[in-house]
Design a protein around this motif. Structure first.
Motif: not given
Length: 301
Positions: A247-259
């Protein structure tokens, strides 16, 4: 045009302990704890919020511009970013300290013991927002406390819309400080636990928070996410992962998509759908920067 990402650049050291921490920690001796765990499995990953989000955004076809600081040992990370086609023009190299490092020991029950050395991240406030650079959008993600505050003020003063992502840095701020950051931000994104903590410190609920912004996004892990706009909540269902590996970095991947979506002019729900896809893709791969989205799937959003 670039999307500025203010945040940490760090090296993650992951150690795997084959037993259970609970079998080696005596409750009656907790006040003089001294334990050692044999961890035959180890890996080193490129991490940090700015690095991970920049990776995700680049994979989607965006133009990330990390605003971060590394230490004298950060040269190989900068080389990797350049090889990926990510600009390092605004990643400061500080020779008097090390790059931020996170060491995580995980036991067979997925319990974790973590030690974090902030290193160069503690001086990230010395690296200001490059307001003379063409920037369409930005994100203020976990970093040194002073850097998060200063970069938010600098972005707001320059008229650059930005997402405030307090993440694991949220406990650093009191309610008044958080309100000041919310007042400067255009959007806010947090996970479910962070949403509870943020609202507790602000003294009002998610609906009220969303009315102060263009929108609030709350990620819910395997349950998808919530999108709040003008006090109304829309639930966005999850995307099933092919496997649950890391799960490491899943939230960051989501935020990249948001941007990526925000730059395209998408509404928050559409951005969240892409974010759920990218998070599900990432969790099926080990490490925060080792996945590649399918361009045809992305185009379908």
């Amino acid at each position: 045009m670039s999307i500025l990402i203010s945040g940490s650049v760090a090296i993650d050291i992951i150690l795997e302990f084959g037993g259970r921490f609970a079998d080696h920690i005596l409750p009656e001796q907790i006040d003089k704890l001294s334990v050692s765990f044999l961890a035959p499995q180890m890996r080193s990953d490129y991490g940090g919020c700015a690095g991970n989000i920049a990776y995700a955004l680049k994979q989607l076809g965006g133009t990330p511009l990390p605003l971060a600081s590394v230490g004298r040992d950060g040269g190989h990370y900068l080389d990797r970013l350049r090889q990926l086609g990510i600009s390092t023009a605004h990643v400061a190299v500080l020779q008097d300290c090390y790059t931020a490092q996170c060491t995580i020991v995980t036991d067979q029950q997925q319990n974790q013991i973590t030690a974090f050395h902030p290193g160069a991240m503690s001086q990230a406030h010395l690296n200001p927002v490059p307001t003379d650079t063409p920037i369409t959008l930005a994100m203020v993600s976990p970093n040194g406390k002073e850097a998060m505050q200063q970069h938010a003020r600098q972005l707001h003063a320059a008229g650059i819309p930005f997402v405030f992502d307090p993440g694991q840095g949220l406990p650093l701020f009191n309610g008044e400080e958080l309100q000041q950051l919310v007042d400067l931000a255009t959007w806010v994104t947090v996970n479910d636990y962070e949403a509870h903590l943020l609202c507790e410190r602000l003294g009002y609920d998610r609906a009220a928070l969303s009315r102060q912004l263009r929108g609030l996004a709350v990620t819910l892990g395997e349950h998808g996410c919530e999108v709040w706009v003008d006090g109304a909540c829309r639930e966005v269902p999850p995307v099933a992962a092919a496997a649950v590996v890391d799960p490491t970095g899943c939230g960051d991947a989501w935020r990249g998509a948001l941007l990526y979506g925000l730059e395209q002019g998408w509404d928050l729900v559409r951005c969240a759908k892409l974010g759920n896809y990218l998070g599900a893709l990432k969790i099926a791969h080990r490490g925060p920067q080792n996945y590649q989205p399918d361009p045809q799937v992305v185009a379908g959003y």
